[in-house]
Design an enzyme around this catalytic site. Structure first.
Site, PDB file in Angstrom:
ATOM      1  N   GLU A  50      -8.585  -4.152   4.956  1.00 42.21           N
ATOM      2  CA  GLU A  50      -8.378  -3.944   3.519  1.00 42.21           C
ATOM      3  C   GLU A  50      -7.335  -4.896   2.955  1.00 42.21           C
ATOM      4  O   GLU A  50      -7.449  -5.350   1.804  1.00 42.21           O
ATOM      5  CB  GLU A  50      -7.962  -2.496   3.271  1.00 42.21           C
ATOM      6  N   HIS A 107     -12.301   4.602  -0.147  1.00 43.29           N
ATOM      7  CA  HIS A 107     -12.428   3.609   0.934  1.00 43.29           C
ATOM      8  C   HIS A 107     -13.233   2.391   0.471  1.00 43.29           C
ATOM      9  O   HIS A 107     -13.755   1.634   1.293  1.00 43.29           O
ATOM     10  CB  HIS A 107     -13.095   4.211   2.184  1.00 43.29           C
ATOM     11  N   ARG A 113      -8.593  17.557   6.441  1.00 45.50           N
ATOM     12  CA  ARG A 113      -9.409  18.007   5.300  1.00 45.50           C
ATOM     13  C   ARG A 113     -10.688  18.666   5.800  1.00 45.50           C
ATOM     14  O   ARG A 113     -11.308  18.200   6.758  1.00 45.50           O
ATOM     15  CB  ARG A 113      -9.770  16.827   4.394  1.00 45.50           C
ATOM     16  N   ASN A 146       0.868  -1.184   0.000  1.00 42.31           N
ATOM     17  CA  ASN A 146       0.000   0.000   0.000  1.00 42.31           C
ATOM     18  C   ASN A 146       0.903   1.232   0.000  1.00 42.31           C
ATOM     19  O   ASN A 146       1.393   1.666   1.038  1.00 42.31           O
ATOM     20  CB  ASN A 146      -0.906  -0.016   1.231  1.00 42.31           C
ATOM     21  N   ARG A 180      -2.700  -1.827  -3.455  1.00 41.81           N
ATOM     22  CA  ARG A 180      -3.844  -0.921  -3.291  1.00 41.81           C
ATOM     23  C   ARG A 180      -3.600   0.295  -4.175  1.00 41.81           C
ATOM     24  O   ARG A 180      -2.535   0.902  -4.154  1.00 41.81           O
ATOM     25  CB  ARG A 180      -3.979  -0.475  -1.842  1.00 41.81           C
TER      26      ARG A 180
END
Length: 395
Positions: free
Chosen positions: A382, A177, A237, A9, A88
């Site tokens: 994940e 996601h 964010r 990842n 990923r």
């Protein structure tokens, strides 16, 4: 012989990795390299309960993957079980609606989507390039965060701007996601067998945060958009704000739109409001000591998460389950309680004792006895989804 998958990842400044075997259920080794491209780059390996950390002389993605290769060379019992490498990839645009075996055409597609994810996709492409070089002969698989949301209907993924921008440039909501949401949806059906025929709201809450409505096992709405900036308030964010703010911020600080967007991505959210930290744990500690700005930041996070869950619920026939996952979703009783209190219109009620005492890392049903929608905590995985996709494609 057991087959294992190396999962990589790649981020812009970090790289997570793991080797998973037994259909992804056993972790043979895992680790992380962070502060890449600085003189403080390190890589950490966790194997058989022991952690070792090494400083990287060269903090590049290639250096990290080289260290992983060298470690595997010294642990041939693990190396010889490898049958592939799973990557990923944040953005697959409209090009990729499922995981794929990587060839040059796929790499070109990942690079094309980099215009929507300039910090992530180039790093993914670099990680893939290095993995091909260092693990020749092993199949490489790309798993896309956006793929799960390709089931959204046009009325949900299109922006109300001139259609030529979608026709010519593919400007639309993509969502992220997705690998986490796909895992939660798949795993949840093993706990509640009929959940794939029910309405499920999932909140993936961490430094990056989003929500997703899952209707009959498919994504019907999600909060993130063409980039991960849209939607919930997050660690750094802002989430969704009036687009005019970009111009106003630019004028106020005498900066261009690119720098204004950078401020919304990197200096806003929990960090911007608290003026302390983007880490939920730090803010909860500060709140308990009386820091009003830390409390305000957490309360704003909860309100905005609840609003986006309610908005996504409009794509469901009914709300049967609410699931919390991600670092914050799994570990913050305060925010789970506050978010659910803002969803009382849906009769979503949790048991405060079950919520407060939910064991970390376990599946928990924290619903109050009189709550029709059931509320759950389910840790995401994940890496498992990436490993399973890789094994399926290789076989």
């Amino acid at each position: 012989m057991k087959q294992s998958i190396l999962v990589i990842n790649c981020g812009s400044s970090s790289l997570k990795f793991a080797v998973l075997s037994d259909e992804g259920t056993v972790t043979l080794v895992e680790g992380m390299a962070d502060r890449l491209n600085t003189n403080q780059s390190t890589i950490t390996f966790k194997h058989q309960g022991q952690k070792t950390q090494t400083t990287l002389d060269e903090g590049s993605h290639k250096s990290v993957v080289t260290h992983i290769k060298q470690w595997l060379d010294q642990h041939n019992d693990i190396k010889r079980t490898l049958v592939g490498v799973g990557h990923r990839v944040v953005h697959g645009g409209e090009t990729f609606s499922r995981s794929v075996l990587i060839n040059q055409e796929v790499i070109d597609g990942i690079n094309e989507c980099a215009k929507f994810a300039p910090l992530h996709n180039p790093a993914h492409a670099k990680g893939i390039e290095v993995a091909f070089e260092l693990f020749p002969g092993l199949p490489q698989i790309a798993v896309f965060d956006t793929a799960f949301h390709q089931t959204l209907l046009p009325e949900h993924y299109l922006y109300p701007i001139p259609m030529r921008f979608y026709r010519d440039h593919h400007f639309r909501k993509y969502g992220f996601h997705g690998t986490s949401y796909r895992y939660i949806s798949h795993f949840f059906s093993s706990i509640v067998p009929n959940s794939h025929r029910q309405g499920v709201l999932i909140a993936h809450l961490g430094n990056g945060a989003s929500v997703c409505a899952v209707n009959n096992g498919q994504s019907s709405d999600t909060s993130m958009g063409i980039t991960p900036l849209e939607g919930l308030m997050m660690g750094t964010r802002s989430g969704s704000v009036d687009p005019s703010l970009v111009a106003f911020i630019g004028q106020a600080d005498n900066i261009n739109s690119e720098k204004a967007l950078s401020l919304l991505n990197k200096k806003s959210g929990l960090l911007g409001i608290s003026e302390l930290s983007n880490d939920c744990r730090t803010l909860e500690e500060a709140m308990l000591l009386g820091d009003s700005k830390a409390k305000l930041a957490l309360d704003m996070f909860a309100v905005r998460t609840a609003k986006h869950l309610a908005s996504s619920a409009t794509t469901l026939d009914k709300v049967d389950h609410v699931i919390f996952t991600g670092g914050i979703g799994e570990n913050s009783p305060y925010l789970r309680d506050l978010i659910c209190s803002h969803l009382r219109v849906f009769n979503i009620c949790i048991d405060s004792q079950l919520n407060q005492n939910a064991p970390r890392g376990d599946v928990s049903n924290i619903s109050a006895s009189d709550s029709h929608p059931q509320t759950w905590i389910i840790p995401t995985n994940e890496e498992l989804m990436i490993a399973l996709d890789a094994l399926q494609l290789i076989r």
